[in-house]
Motif scaffolding. Structure first.
Motif, PDB file in Angstrom:
ATOM      1  N   SER A  30      17.320  -1.020  -4.148  1.00 49.27           N
ATOM      2  CA  SER A  30      17.107  -0.621  -5.546  1.00 49.27           C
ATOM      3  C   SER A  30      17.477   0.852  -5.713  1.00 49.27           C
ATOM      4  CB  SER A  30      15.639  -0.810  -5.934  1.00 49.27           C
ATOM      5  OG  SER A  30      14.838   0.105  -5.203  1.00 49.27           O
ATOM      6  N   GLY A  61      13.362  -1.029  -1.997  1.00 45.74           N
ATOM      7  CA  GLY A  61      14.043   0.270  -1.833  1.00 45.74           C
ATOM      8  C   GLY A  61      13.127   1.331  -1.226  1.00 45.74           C
ATOM      9  N   TRP A  62      11.904   1.437  -1.737  1.00 43.79           N
ATOM     10  CA  TRP A  62      10.979   2.456  -1.216  1.00 43.79           C
ATOM     11  C   TRP A  62      10.596   2.121   0.228  1.00 43.79           C
ATOM     12  CZ3 TRP A  62       6.812   4.823  -4.971  1.00 43.79           C
ATOM     13  CH2 TRP A  62       7.472   5.434  -6.049  1.00 43.79           C
ATOM     14  N   ASP A  79       3.430  -6.682  -3.031  1.00 51.67           N
ATOM     15  CA  ASP A  79       3.979  -6.992  -4.364  1.00 51.67           C
ATOM     16  C   ASP A  79       3.609  -8.432  -4.734  1.00 51.67           C
ATOM     17  OD1 ASP A  79       6.481  -5.420  -6.036  1.00 51.67           O
ATOM     18  OD2 ASP A  79       5.979  -7.472  -6.655  1.00 51.67           O
ATOM     19  N   ASP A  95      -1.238 -10.117  -6.116  1.00 50.91           N
ATOM     20  CA  ASP A  95      -1.372  -9.347  -7.355  1.00 50.91           C
ATOM     21  C   ASP A  95      -2.480  -8.319  -7.132  1.00 50.91           C
ATOM     22  OD1 ASP A  95      -2.075  -8.347  -9.830  1.00 50.91           O
ATOM     23  OD2 ASP A  95      -1.895 -10.269 -10.858  1.00 50.91           O
ATOM     24  N   PHE A  96      -2.094  -7.073  -7.147  1.00 47.71           N
ATOM     25  CA  PHE A  96      -3.033  -5.980  -6.865  1.00 47.71           C
ATOM     26  C   PHE A  96      -4.278  -6.054  -7.746  1.00 47.71           C
ATOM     27  CE2 PHE A  96      -4.268  -1.546  -8.075  1.00 47.71           C
ATOM     28  CZ  PHE A  96      -4.809  -1.154  -6.863  1.00 47.71           C
ATOM     29  N   ASP A 119       4.763   2.214  -7.165  1.00 43.61           N
ATOM     30  CA  ASP A 119       5.843   2.215  -8.160  1.00 43.61           C
ATOM     31  C   ASP A 119       5.599   1.055  -9.129  1.00 43.61           C
ATOM     32  OD1 ASP A 119       8.181   3.215  -9.244  1.00 43.61           O
ATOM     33  OD2 ASP A 119       9.514   2.086  -7.919  1.00 43.61           O
TER      34      ASP A 119
HETATM   35  C1  LIG Z   1       9.869  -0.844 -10.380  1.00 40.56           C
HETATM   36  S1  LIG Z   1       9.485  -2.190  -9.345  1.00 40.56           S
HETATM   37  C2  LIG Z   1       9.306  -1.440  -7.775  1.00 40.56           C
HETATM   38  C3  LIG Z   1      10.604  -1.068  -7.105  1.00 40.56           C
HETATM   39  C4  LIG Z   1      10.397  -0.668  -5.654  1.00 40.56           C
HETATM   40  N1  LIG Z   1       9.627   0.558  -5.532  1.00 40.56           N
HETATM   41  C5  LIG Z   1      11.694  -0.474  -4.936  1.00 40.56           C
HETATM   42  O1  LIG Z   1      11.994   0.654  -4.541  1.00 40.56           O
HETATM   43  O2  LIG Z   1      12.413  -1.448  -4.727  1.00 40.56           O
HETATM   44  C6  LIG Z   1       7.825  -2.507  -9.778  1.00 40.56           C
HETATM   45  C7  LIG Z   1       7.185  -3.612  -8.977  1.00 40.56           C
HETATM   46  O3  LIG Z   1       5.786  -3.626  -9.247  1.00 40.56           O
HETATM   47  C8  LIG Z   1       5.342  -4.954  -9.067  1.00 40.56           C
HETATM   48  N2  LIG Z   1       4.024  -5.132  -9.686  1.00 40.56           N
HETATM   49  C9  LIG Z   1       3.681  -4.942 -10.980  1.00 40.56           C
HETATM   50  N3  LIG Z   1       2.373  -5.233 -11.164  1.00 40.56           N
HETATM   51  C10 LIG Z   1       1.890  -5.608  -9.946  1.00 40.56           C
HETATM   52  C11 LIG Z   1       0.598  -6.035  -9.489  1.00 40.56           C
HETATM   53  N4  LIG Z   1      -0.433  -6.144 -10.323  1.00 40.56           N
HETATM   54  N5  LIG Z   1       0.446  -6.328  -8.177  1.00 40.56           N
HETATM   55  C12 LIG Z   1       1.499  -6.232  -7.317  1.00 40.56           C
HETATM   56  N6  LIG Z   1       2.736  -5.840  -7.693  1.00 40.56           N
HETATM   57  C13 LIG Z   1       2.936  -5.536  -8.995  1.00 40.56           C
HETATM   58  C14 LIG Z   1       6.424  -5.792  -9.730  1.00 40.56           C
HETATM   59  O4  LIG Z   1       6.398  -7.116  -9.253  1.00 40.56           O
HETATM   60  C15 LIG Z   1       7.685  -5.021  -9.344  1.00 40.56           C
HETATM   61  O5  LIG Z   1       8.319  -5.615  -8.245  1.00 40.56           O
END
Ligand SMILES: C[S@@+](CC[C@H](N)C(=O)[O-])C[C@H]1O[C@@H](n2cnc3c(N)ncnc32)[C@H](O)[C@@H]1O
Length: 205
Positions: A30, A61-62, A79, A95-96, A119
């Motif tokens: 990403s 990506g992170w 995630d 799901d967090f 993120d």
């Molecule tokens: C912007 S993306 C992250 C990109 C990642 N940092 C990378 O570098 O590839 C945001 C992510 O947060 C996850 N997300 C959102 N709410 C969440 C939750 N409640 N629990 C776990 N993951 C969650 C989404 O599924 C998504 O994949």
């Protein structure tokens, strides 16, 4: 569409494409990867880091950046979406915000972490205010949770939006941590309201 709105959209698209291409050619999953590199450049968050939690890690990506830059470091990525394997990275699909998830994360850790990065962003609804409230609520939940999972001198980095509830999150962070800063990486320029909070050193009294 008005002319200056069109040219603003063009600039945003160019910016996105530039980081998208760079991510592809560097082998990153990403373009967010560059945001973490900039955050480290700014706050030196990788220094002496031996254990890290990456919340909202998909597509990875992170996590790739963590693996590449941190030697002998335990990496736990989380995630809702299933992330493809990265050698040396432990992944938990949950799901967090769901009941029981935080206990699952705690169970996966042998010791408290040096660094917690998030993120996570709530799914977009089309209503910018609502999206902002939901993502900032996630950020507040990360800050609350961090107190249980990071060391006293640990660090938190989390995404939030500079909009509704921003000040509430800032106040919460100031109550819990000795140092609180904000930073918007150059690589996130197109999301006008996206920024990152950096919190360091848990307040003990
Ligand atoms: C912007 S993306 C992250 C990109 C990642 N940092 C990378 O570098 O590839 C945001 C992510 O947060 C996850 N997300 C959102 N709410 C969440 C939750 N409640 N629990 C776990 N993951 C969650 C989404 O599924 C998504 O994949």
């Amino acid at each position: 569409m008005k002319k200056n709105k069109r040219s603003k959209n063009w600039v945003i698209q160019q910016h996105r494409d530039q980081y998208f291409k760079l991510a592809k050619s560097s082998g990153y999953r990403s373009r967010s990867a560059f945001k973490l590199l900039e955050l480290n450049e700014k706050f030196k968050i990788f220094k002496n880091c031996k254990s890290v939690i990456d919340l909202g890690s998909y597509p990875g990506g992170w996590s790739q950046i963590l693996k590449k830059n941190l030697k002998n470091c335990k990496i736990l990525s989380i995630d809702i979406k299933k992330m493809s394997k990265i050698e040396g990275v432990d992944f938990l699909c949950c799901d967090f915000q769901r009941e029981g998830s935080k206990e699952k994360i705690l169970k996966k850790l042998n010791n408290k972490a040096d660094l917690l990065i998030s993120d996570m962003a709530a799914d977009t609804t089309g209503n910018k205010d609502l999206d902002c409230i939901r993502t900032n609520a996630l950020c507040a939940e990360v800050i609350e949770f961090s107190i249980n999972v990071i060391k006293e001198n640990g660090v938190v980095i989390a995404k939030l939006f500079n909009g509704t509830d921003f000040l509430n999150v800032k106040n919460l962070a100031n109550n819990k941590f000795r140092k609180v800063n904000f930073f918007k990486p150059e690589s996130s320029r197109d999301h006008s309201k996206e920024t990152y909070i950096h919190c360091a050193g848990i307040r003990t009294l």
